[in-house]
Design a protein around this motif. Sequence first.
Motif, PDB file in Angstrom:
ATOM      1  N   PRO A  14       0.815  -1.224   0.000  1.00 61.51           N
ATOM      2  CA  PRO A  14       0.000   0.000   0.000  1.00 61.51           C
ATOM      3  C   PRO A  14       0.848   1.273   0.000  1.00 61.51           C
ATOM      4  O   PRO A  14       0.557   2.231  -0.731  1.00 61.51           O
ATOM      5  CB  PRO A  14      -0.825  -0.129   1.278  1.00 61.51           C
TER       6      PRO A  14
ATOM      7  N   HIS B 218      -6.937   2.698   4.009  1.00 61.90           N
ATOM      8  CA  HIS B 218      -7.658   2.840   2.738  1.00 61.90           C
ATOM      9  C   HIS B 218      -8.234   1.473   2.347  1.00 61.90           C
ATOM     10  O   HIS B 218      -7.598   0.433   2.576  1.00 61.90           O
ATOM     11  CB  HIS B 218      -6.698   3.337   1.651  1.00 61.90           C
TER      12      HIS B 218
ATOM     13  N   ARG C 240      -8.334  -0.107  -0.357  1.00 61.26           N
ATOM     14  CA  ARG C 240      -7.466  -0.879  -1.249  1.00 61.26           C
ATOM     15  C   ARG C 240      -6.271  -1.498  -0.531  1.00 61.26           C
ATOM     16  O   ARG C 240      -5.544  -2.302  -1.106  1.00 61.26           O
ATOM     17  CB  ARG C 240      -6.978  -0.002  -2.404  1.00 61.26           C
ATOM     18  N   SER C 241      -6.053  -1.125   0.720  1.00 58.48           N
ATOM     19  CA  SER C 241      -4.925  -1.669   1.483  1.00 58.48           C
ATOM     20  C   SER C 241      -5.292  -2.939   2.240  1.00 58.48           C
ATOM     21  O   SER C 241      -4.409  -3.603   2.794  1.00 58.48           O
ATOM     22  CB  SER C 241      -4.419  -0.618   2.486  1.00 58.48           C
TER      23      SER C 241
ATOM     24  N   TYR D   5      -1.052   4.487  -0.881  1.00 61.39           N
ATOM     25  CA  TYR D   5      -2.304   4.345  -0.132  1.00 61.39           C
ATOM     26  C   TYR D   5      -2.036   4.293   1.369  1.00 61.39           C
ATOM     27  O   TYR D   5      -1.055   3.688   1.817  1.00 61.39           O
ATOM     28  CB  TYR D   5      -3.037   3.073  -0.549  1.00 61.39           C
TER      29      TYR D   5
ATOM     30  N   TYR E 162      -1.860   9.186   1.464  1.00 55.37           N
ATOM     31  CA  TYR E 162      -2.880   9.192   0.412  1.00 55.37           C
ATOM     32  C   TYR E 162      -3.478  10.578   0.220  1.00 55.37           C
ATOM     33  O   TYR E 162      -3.802  10.970  -0.903  1.00 55.37           O
ATOM     34  CB  TYR E 162      -3.990   8.185   0.714  1.00 55.37           C
TER      35      TYR E 162
END
Length: 574
Positions: free
Chosen positions: A134, A143, A145-146, A139, A555
């Motif tokens: 990440p 987040h 997406r992590s 990121y 981020y």
Amino acid sequence: MTKLKSPSSKGAADNELIATIEEQSAELRLLRKEVAEWRKKYEKGELRDIAFTNSEKEVRPIYSPLDSAETSAEALGMPGFYPYTRGVHPTGYRGRLWTMRQFAGFGSARDTNERYKFLLAQGQTGLSVAFDFPTLMGYDSDHPRSEGEVGKCGVAISSLADMETLFDGIPLDQVSTSMTINGPAVILYCFYIAAAEKQGVDSKKLRGTIQNDILKEYMAQHAWVYPIEPALRLIVDCFEWSAEHVPQWNTISISGYHIREAGATAAQELAFTLADGFTYVERGIARGLDVDTFAPRLSFFWDIHNDFFEEIAKLRAARRIWARHMKDRYGAKDPRSLMMRFHSQTAGVTLTAQQPMNNIVRVAYQAMAAALGGTQSLHTNSMDETLALPTEESVQVALRTQQILAYETGVPNVIDPLGGSYYVETLTTELEREAEQLFEQIAEVGGVVRGLETGWLQRKINESAARQQWEIEQHRRVIVGVNEFVTDGPALEIELLKIAEATEREQGERMAKMRATRDSALVEKRLSALREAAGTSKNLMPYILDCARAYCTLYEIRAAMETVFGAYREPVFF
């Protein structure tokens, strides 16, 4: 009777020169005769049925003065003198050993801080930060997406708060730190500078390197954030600002390592990496910077693969090519601009999951090649790195490998000990010639950036990787324990490092606390200023550093610039 006159001094010199030429011609005729006689016996001999190749080409069975004749005394030179073929320091390792810099990072900043203190206690002489995925992609740990990746392949760093914890109790004016980060590199760099300020350390005292090499990301590793042009802008911003404010810091580590790990040959690694370096130099000059204000802080990062002699020759050729181009092509006058300084790492792609103890031997030979090639800094991989992040025990073995090499083998006693070897000098010159041919091909496709946009560079690496895999599958290239000398017994069980699932939850809790206690109004003010500056031609480093000081997260800073720059989307090439 007429008395003969003594020949003039000029006549005597001419006669002496003629005699020398005749003597040398006779020696060459004798040598050619000896080689021809040896060739007849060689061709009658029985050879093993494998490919006698290095990373790409067949290697001749013997090398003689006939092969190395093209290498002039001027091209060879002496250590510490142009063209630096034999090293950039006149004292070699007699003056200072290479920095033993083990790449480390896992879990939380606190976990990695403990590993750093362990490594420093074991005799390591520099720190090197491995970030989790990440972080590499810009990121925050919290987040969406992590999820599932926090701390797994490196340390999670999402703000100045994490960077402060990472180096807690480690005086940043007393260590040299390398950070392997590219897409969001300048953000992590600013976190580090801000952490040093918190310790009361002036940025002018900081020493280290940030990888910051985005071109090789588009080419090989794929950890990018922004499109090519704004990404290059940030790198040049870093060059310009750091020359004044962090003058001892290497603002980029131009990396062949990841190009080689993706499947490139030694010649491709050499040429593509140097071509990237030349591109960065050209962008700095286009900004209006004097080449000698930023070139001394450019550094390189090389992969040290299995072919022992090819790797040594690659490092020697790299120094010579860089020095010549910087002097003749870019007009650099400061000797430091001509000196290629580099870190090396043993080849991760050569490590095998099968018979992992064999990796200790592979790494030792690769480390010796790096030392004989004159590296200034070295990471030796741990035997278990193909299976997981390394344990303390395996890291200690990897570090001890360097220490045995440095203190017990005698290798550091002589500078460039293989200089003059018929094979090494011939190979050095051949790699130099191949690199120059590849430079011409890159120019024909429009340069590095255009070569990336069209996929030309990526295809070259892909073709090489496919050929090498075919050689392994056809047993033309032997990998011990993989396609030969395979054991039928149970696999060797070794202890592996496992990252606790609680790491992600705890990191999220720390971030929530940090967000709740920071000055939110100041955060938004600093991010707004960064967004506005990104739309101008201003140097963005002061704005990013101000965001870091206000505890803006990774981020948040990435996104502020992304609203202006956009995000990179890789075209389909294959």
